[in-house]
Scaffold this active site. Structure first.
Site, PDB file in Angstrom:
ATOM      1  N   GLY A 134       0.819  -1.224   0.000  1.00  0.00           N
ATOM      2  CA  GLY A 134       0.000   0.000   0.000  1.00  0.00           C
ATOM      3  C   GLY A 134       0.840   1.255   0.000  1.00  0.00           C
ATOM      4  N   HIS A 135       2.002   1.212  -0.692  1.00  0.00           N
ATOM      5  CA  HIS A 135       2.979   2.302  -0.584  1.00  0.00           C
ATOM      6  C   HIS A 135       2.550   3.601  -1.263  1.00  0.00           C
ATOM      7  N   VAL A 155      -0.765   6.232   4.408  1.00  0.00           N
ATOM      8  CA  VAL A 155       0.124   5.627   5.408  1.00  0.00           C
ATOM      9  C   VAL A 155       1.355   4.994   4.759  1.00  0.00           C
ATOM     10  N   GLY A 156       1.128   4.201   3.714  1.00  0.00           N
ATOM     11  CA  GLY A 156       2.251   3.507   3.070  1.00  0.00           C
ATOM     12  C   GLY A 156       3.293   4.480   2.548  1.00  0.00           C
ATOM     13  N   SER A 185      -7.255  -0.108  13.249  1.00  0.00           N
ATOM     14  CA  SER A 185      -7.831   1.235  13.351  1.00  0.00           C
ATOM     15  C   SER A 185      -8.555   1.348  14.692  1.00  0.00           C
ATOM     16  N   SER A 186      -8.714   2.591  15.171  1.00  0.00           N
ATOM     17  CA  SER A 186      -9.404   2.783  16.463  1.00  0.00           C
ATOM     18  C   SER A 186     -10.874   2.363  16.410  1.00  0.00           C
ATOM     19  N   CYS A 187     -11.423   2.136  15.198  1.00  0.00           N
ATOM     20  CA  CYS A 187     -12.828   1.727  15.103  1.00  0.00           C
ATOM     21  C   CYS A 187     -13.042   0.277  15.535  1.00  0.00           C
ATOM     22  N   TYR A 209     -15.923  -2.998   8.451  1.00  0.00           N
ATOM     23  CA  TYR A 209     -14.481  -2.705   8.416  1.00  0.00           C
ATOM     24  C   TYR A 209     -13.840  -3.125   9.744  1.00  0.00           C
ATOM     25  N   LYS A 225     -10.811  -5.771  10.581  1.00  0.00           N
ATOM     26  CA  LYS A 225      -9.592  -5.366  11.303  1.00  0.00           C
ATOM     27  C   LYS A 225      -9.381  -6.214  12.554  1.00  0.00           C
ATOM     28  N   HIS A 242     -12.149  10.861   4.591  1.00  0.00           N
ATOM     29  CA  HIS A 242     -12.342  11.184   6.007  1.00  0.00           C
ATOM     30  C   HIS A 242     -12.620  12.686   6.169  1.00  0.00           C
ATOM     31  N   TRP A 246     -20.926  17.880   7.824  1.00  0.00           N
ATOM     32  CA  TRP A 246     -21.861  16.794   8.159  1.00  0.00           C
ATOM     33  C   TRP A 246     -22.053  16.640   9.669  1.00  0.00           C
ATOM     34  N   ARG A 299     -12.940  13.618  17.983  1.00  0.00           N
ATOM     35  CA  ARG A 299     -11.997  12.754  17.264  1.00  0.00           C
ATOM     36  C   ARG A 299     -10.571  13.130  17.660  1.00  0.00           C
TER      37      ARG A 299
HETATM   38  N1  LIG Z   1      -6.554   7.009   7.055  1.00  0.00           N
HETATM   39  C1  LIG Z   1      -6.846   6.866   8.339  1.00  0.00           C
HETATM   40  O1  LIG Z   1      -7.357   7.795   8.991  1.00  0.00           O
HETATM   41  C2  LIG Z   1      -6.528   5.580   9.039  1.00  0.00           C
HETATM   42  C3  LIG Z   1      -5.951   4.502   8.405  1.00  0.00           C
HETATM   43  N2  LIG Z   1      -5.682   3.348   9.113  1.00  0.00           N
HETATM   44  C4  LIG Z   1      -5.128   2.153   8.463  1.00  0.00           C
HETATM   45  O2  LIG Z   1      -3.929   2.444   7.777  1.00  0.00           O
HETATM   46  C5  LIG Z   1      -3.829   1.597   6.627  1.00  0.00           C
HETATM   47  C6  LIG Z   1      -3.575   2.463   5.394  1.00  0.00           C
HETATM   48  O3  LIG Z   1      -4.646   3.387   5.249  1.00  0.00           O
HETATM   49  P1  LIG Z   1      -4.512   4.668   4.304  1.00  0.00           P
HETATM   50  O4  LIG Z   1      -3.114   4.837   3.901  1.00  0.00           O
HETATM   51  O5  LIG Z   1      -5.256   5.752   4.965  1.00  0.00           O
HETATM   52  O6  LIG Z   1      -5.366   4.218   3.059  1.00  0.00           O
HETATM   53  P2  LIG Z   1      -5.207   4.664   1.514  1.00  0.00           P
HETATM   54  O7  LIG Z   1      -6.527   4.422   0.886  1.00  0.00           O
HETATM   55  O8  LIG Z   1      -4.609   6.011   1.437  1.00  0.00           O
HETATM   56  O9  LIG Z   1      -4.147   3.634   0.951  1.00  0.00           O
HETATM   57  C7  LIG Z   1      -4.445   2.264   0.862  1.00  0.00           C
HETATM   58  C8  LIG Z   1      -3.472   1.628  -0.089  1.00  0.00           C
HETATM   59  O10 LIG Z   1      -3.839   0.243  -0.247  1.00  0.00           O
HETATM   60  C9  LIG Z   1      -3.804  -0.056  -1.635  1.00  0.00           C
HETATM   61  N3  LIG Z   1      -4.736  -1.126  -1.962  1.00  0.00           N
HETATM   62  C10 LIG Z   1      -6.075  -1.144  -1.747  1.00  0.00           C
HETATM   63  N4  LIG Z   1      -6.597  -2.279  -2.217  1.00  0.00           N
HETATM   64  C11 LIG Z   1      -5.568  -2.989  -2.749  1.00  0.00           C
HETATM   65  C12 LIG Z   1      -5.464  -4.239  -3.407  1.00  0.00           C
HETATM   66  N5  LIG Z   1      -6.541  -5.020  -3.609  1.00  0.00           N
HETATM   67  N6  LIG Z   1      -4.263  -4.649  -3.821  1.00  0.00           N
HETATM   68  C13 LIG Z   1      -3.162  -3.876  -3.646  1.00  0.00           C
HETATM   69  N7  LIG Z   1      -3.186  -2.686  -3.025  1.00  0.00           N
HETATM   70  C14 LIG Z   1      -4.390  -2.250  -2.583  1.00  0.00           C
HETATM   71  C15 LIG Z   1      -4.213   1.235  -2.308  1.00  0.00           C
HETATM   72  O11 LIG Z   1      -3.846   1.236  -3.654  1.00  0.00           O
HETATM   73  P3  LIG Z   1      -4.827   1.965  -4.707  1.00  0.00           P
HETATM   74  O12 LIG Z   1      -5.006   3.355  -4.204  1.00  0.00           O
HETATM   75  O13 LIG Z   1      -4.076   1.845  -5.971  1.00  0.00           O
HETATM   76  O14 LIG Z   1      -6.100   1.186  -4.681  1.00  0.00           O
HETATM   77  C16 LIG Z   1      -3.461   2.259  -1.477  1.00  0.00           C
HETATM   78  O15 LIG Z   1      -2.121   2.375  -1.913  1.00  0.00           O
HETATM   79  C17 LIG Z   1      -5.119   0.791   6.546  1.00  0.00           C
HETATM   80  O16 LIG Z   1      -4.910  -0.475   7.112  1.00  0.00           O
HETATM   81  C18 LIG Z   1      -6.051   1.582   7.409  1.00  0.00           C
HETATM   82  O17 LIG Z   1      -7.019   0.767   8.002  1.00  0.00           O
HETATM   83  C19 LIG Z   1      -5.975   3.247  10.448  1.00  0.00           C
HETATM   84  C20 LIG Z   1      -6.542   4.289  11.116  1.00  0.00           C
HETATM   85  C21 LIG Z   1      -6.875   5.530  10.472  1.00  0.00           C
HETATM   86  C1  LIG Z   2     -10.508   6.431  10.743  1.00  0.00           C
HETATM   87  C2  LIG Z   2     -11.948   6.086  10.932  1.00  0.00           C
HETATM   88  O1  LIG Z   2     -12.733   6.785   9.971  1.00  0.00           O
HETATM   89  C3  LIG Z   2     -14.145   6.525   9.948  1.00  0.00           C
HETATM   90  O2  LIG Z   2     -14.737   6.866  11.124  1.00  0.00           O
HETATM   91  P1  LIG Z   2     -14.982   8.364  11.551  1.00  0.00           P
HETATM   92  O3  LIG Z   2     -13.992   8.769  12.570  1.00  0.00           O
HETATM   93  O4  LIG Z   2     -16.404   8.522  11.930  1.00  0.00           O
HETATM   94  O5  LIG Z   2     -14.614   9.127  10.212  1.00  0.00           O
HETATM   95  P2  LIG Z   2     -14.865  10.413   9.355  1.00  0.00           P
HETATM   96  O6  LIG Z   2     -13.567  11.088   9.271  1.00  0.00           O
HETATM   97  O7  LIG Z   2     -15.504  10.029   8.084  1.00  0.00           O
HETATM   98  O8  LIG Z   2     -15.938  11.290  10.181  1.00  0.00           O
HETATM   99  C4  LIG Z   2     -15.653  11.862  11.418  1.00  0.00           C
HETATM  100  C5  LIG Z   2     -16.752  12.795  11.832  1.00  0.00           C
HETATM  101  O9  LIG Z   2     -16.704  13.950  10.997  1.00  0.00           O
HETATM  102  C6  LIG Z   2     -18.017  14.263  10.507  1.00  0.00           C
HETATM  103  N1  LIG Z   2     -17.918  14.994   9.239  1.00  0.00           N
HETATM  104  C7  LIG Z   2     -18.274  16.291   9.065  1.00  0.00           C
HETATM  105  N2  LIG Z   2     -18.158  16.650   7.788  1.00  0.00           N
HETATM  106  C8  LIG Z   2     -17.632  15.562   7.150  1.00  0.00           C
HETATM  107  C9  LIG Z   2     -17.253  15.341   5.799  1.00  0.00           C
HETATM  108  O10 LIG Z   2     -17.374  16.198   4.924  1.00  0.00           O
HETATM  109  N3  LIG Z   2     -16.754  14.103   5.510  1.00  0.00           N
HETATM  110  C10 LIG Z   2     -16.615  13.132   6.457  1.00  0.00           C
HETATM  111  N4  LIG Z   2     -16.075  11.927   6.096  1.00  0.00           N
HETATM  112  N5  LIG Z   2     -16.995  13.312   7.744  1.00  0.00           N
HETATM  113  C11 LIG Z   2     -17.487  14.510   8.077  1.00  0.00           C
HETATM  114  C12 LIG Z   2     -18.692  12.920  10.418  1.00  0.00           C
HETATM  115  O11 LIG Z   2     -20.093  13.047  10.361  1.00  0.00           O
HETATM  116  C13 LIG Z   2     -18.165  12.246  11.699  1.00  0.00           C
HETATM  117  O12 LIG Z   2     -18.932  12.670  12.806  1.00  0.00           O
HETATM  118  C14 LIG Z   2     -14.391   5.106   9.676  1.00  0.00           C
HETATM  119  O13 LIG Z   2     -14.026   4.864   8.386  1.00  0.00           O
HETATM  120  C15 LIG Z   2     -13.652   4.207  10.638  1.00  0.00           C
HETATM  121  O14 LIG Z   2     -13.684   2.934  10.141  1.00  0.00           O
HETATM  122  C16 LIG Z   2     -12.240   4.634  10.903  1.00  0.00           C
HETATM  123  O15 LIG Z   2     -11.391   3.833  11.188  1.00  0.00           O
END
Ligand SMILES: NC(=O)C1=CN([C@@H]2O[C@H](COP(=O)(O)OP(=O)(O)OC[C@H]3O[C@@H](n4cnc5c(N)ncnc54)[C@H](OP(=O)(O)O)[C@@H]3O)[C@@H](O)[C@H]2O)C=CC1
Ligand SMILES: C[C@H]1O[C@H](OP(=O)(O)OP(=O)(O)OC[C@H]2O[C@@H](n3cnc4c(=O)[nH]c(N)nc43)[C@H](O)[C@@H]2O)[C@@H](O)[C@@H](O)C1=O
Length: 324
Positions: A25-26, A30-31, A122-124, A151, A155, A194, A217, A224
């Site tokens: 996932g580079h 995160v990657g 993830s914290s969820c 999800y 996890k 997000h 929203w 958070r």
């Molecule tokens: N973002 C956040 O707020 C949080 C993230 N995490 C965790 O961190 C990790 C990374 O998340 P994040 O970087 O945000 O996610 P992104 O969506 O930014 O990146 C995910 C990566 O995974 C790759 N990927 C998805 N499906 C496939 C597949 N079938 N085969 C190969 N590669 C794949 C994507 O490639 P492509 O884009 O080409 O599909 C992308 O490079 C996850 O495990 C997530 O649960 C945990 C808590 C919070």
């Molecule tokens: C990382 C985490 O991310 C998700 O959980 P979440 O924390 O609820 O994520 P969120 O960032 O989408 O929302 C946070 C809050 O923000 C409010 N909000 C306002 N306005 C917008 C808006 O425009 N977009 C979004 N997405 N949310 C909005 C929204 O209504 C909510 O109250 C899960 O994927 C979960 O699986 C997970 O792991």
């Protein structure tokens, strides 16, 4: 809870800069941060495959990749990821794709001789009404938040798979649980992202168009905890080097804000001068999910980047890389 392998000086600890490391996932948020961190530390032998080159949901392809490349270390940051709307709208994708990716990568890593793997959850994963701040021990103590239970179940299965392989095979698989993340290479999609990147984009577009209002929203009251992805990458490398236990480890900033406070801060950083309008038809999700990251602090790691500095850095990246 402790694991059979729990020695920072064990052969599985990341020490050799030429170690072969697969960052799955580079190209994601995160990657890409983990790759930046490893490269900055001088690691020279990273194995990277984009989604189009290697679909991690395809078991045969994953096995062939591991048989040929034989990485020594794996950091699993590939997943189907999205915000509250995406999680709520595509439950089948969130449970199936994540179970497939993590099952294939964890099992192949073990079978093809990987020394150590880090899985990201993830914290969820924690119950909707978990005690605050949420300790690692709150896992599986109550019902999940419905908007992201699919999800979360995937996890939780990933954490349990790492624990099961450690117990049965004495194999060094660990899990880190990040809080809500943000930073360069985030997903700025208007609906599926997000909250932080969604608002950054919406405020930016409103500023450019001279709009008077921006819709946010929910009620604005949910709390958070946000962590800059460069801090997370630092924490991930720290865990690879210093932790080999059975229990997952929370990785948070320890600081929380309401969504209203976040919206005001993003508005200020972007420089939008209009009003906020709250769309109560959209879900709030979990009311609060502040993680207790004292276990990681006790190991010697703490984050460095404040939310304000992180937002400024992210908006700069957005302006240079995303905006039309
Ligand atoms: N973002 C956040 O707020 C949080 C993230 N995490 C965790 O961190 C990790 C990374 O998340 P994040 O970087 O945000 O996610 P992104 O969506 O930014 O990146 C995910 C990566 O995974 C790759 N990927 C998805 N499906 C496939 C597949 N079938 N085969 C190969 N590669 C794949 C994507 O490639 P492509 O884009 O080409 O599909 C992308 O490079 C996850 O495990 C997530 O649960 C945990 C808590 C919070
Ligand atoms: C990382 C985490 O991310 C998700 O959980 P979440 O924390 O609820 O994520 P969120 O960032 O989408 O929302 C946070 C809050 O923000 C409010 N909000 C306002 N306005 C917008 C808006 O425009 N977009 C979004 N997405 N949310 C909005 C929204 O209504 C909510 O109250 C899960 O994927 C979960 O699986 C997970 O792991």
């Amino acid at each position: 809870m402790s694991g059979a392998i729990n020695d920072a000086t064990s052969p599985s600890a990341l020490s050799d800069k030429s170690a072969k490391i697969f960052v799955a996932g580079h190209r994601g948020l995160v990657g890409s941060a983990i790759v930046r961190k490893l490269q900055a530390l001088g690691f020279t032998n990273l194995v990277l495959r984009g989604h189009a080159e290697l679909d991690l949901t395809r078991q045969n392809d994953v096995e062939s990749f591991f048989a040929v490349e034989k990485p020594q270390f794996v950091i699993l940051a590939a997943a189907k990821v999205g915000g509250i709307h995406a999680n709520n709208t595509y439950p089948a994708d969130f449970i199936a794709v994540n179970l497939q990716i993590q099952t294939n990568v964890i099992d192949s890593s073990y079978r093809f001789g990987v020394k150590k793997l880090l899985f990201l959850g993830s914290s969820c994963i924690y119950p909707k009404f978990a005690p605050q701040p949420i300790p690692e021990s709150a896992l599986l103590t109550g019902p999940l938040e419905p908007t992201n239970e699919w999800y979360a179940i995937a996890k939780i299965a990933g954490i349990k798979m790492c624990q099961a392989y450690r117990i049965q095979y004495n194999w060094d698989a660990i899990s880190g649980m990040p809080t809500n993340l943000y930073g360069p290479h985030d997903n700025f999609h208007p609906e599926n992202s997000h909250v932080l990147p969604a608002l950054m984009r919406r405020f930016h577009e409103a500023k450019v168009k001279g709009a008077k209002e921006v819709v946010v929203w929910g009620s604005g009251s949910p709390l958070r905890e946000f962590l800059h992805v460069d801090d997370l990458a630092d924490g991930v490398v720290f865990l690879m080097e210093n932790y080999s236990g059975l229990e997952h480890v929370n990785v948070g900033s320890g600081k929380e804000v309401t969504i209203k406070e976040l919206a005001e801060l993003v508005k200020e950083v972007v420089g939008f001068e209009g009003e906020l309008v709250w769309d109560s038809s959209k879900p709030d999700g979990t009311p609060r999910k502040l993680m207790d990251s004292s276990k990681l602090a006790g190991l010697g790691w703490t984050p460095k980047i404040s939310l304000k500095d992180g937002l400024v850095d992210t908006y700069k990246w957005y302006l240079e890389n995303v905006k039309q």
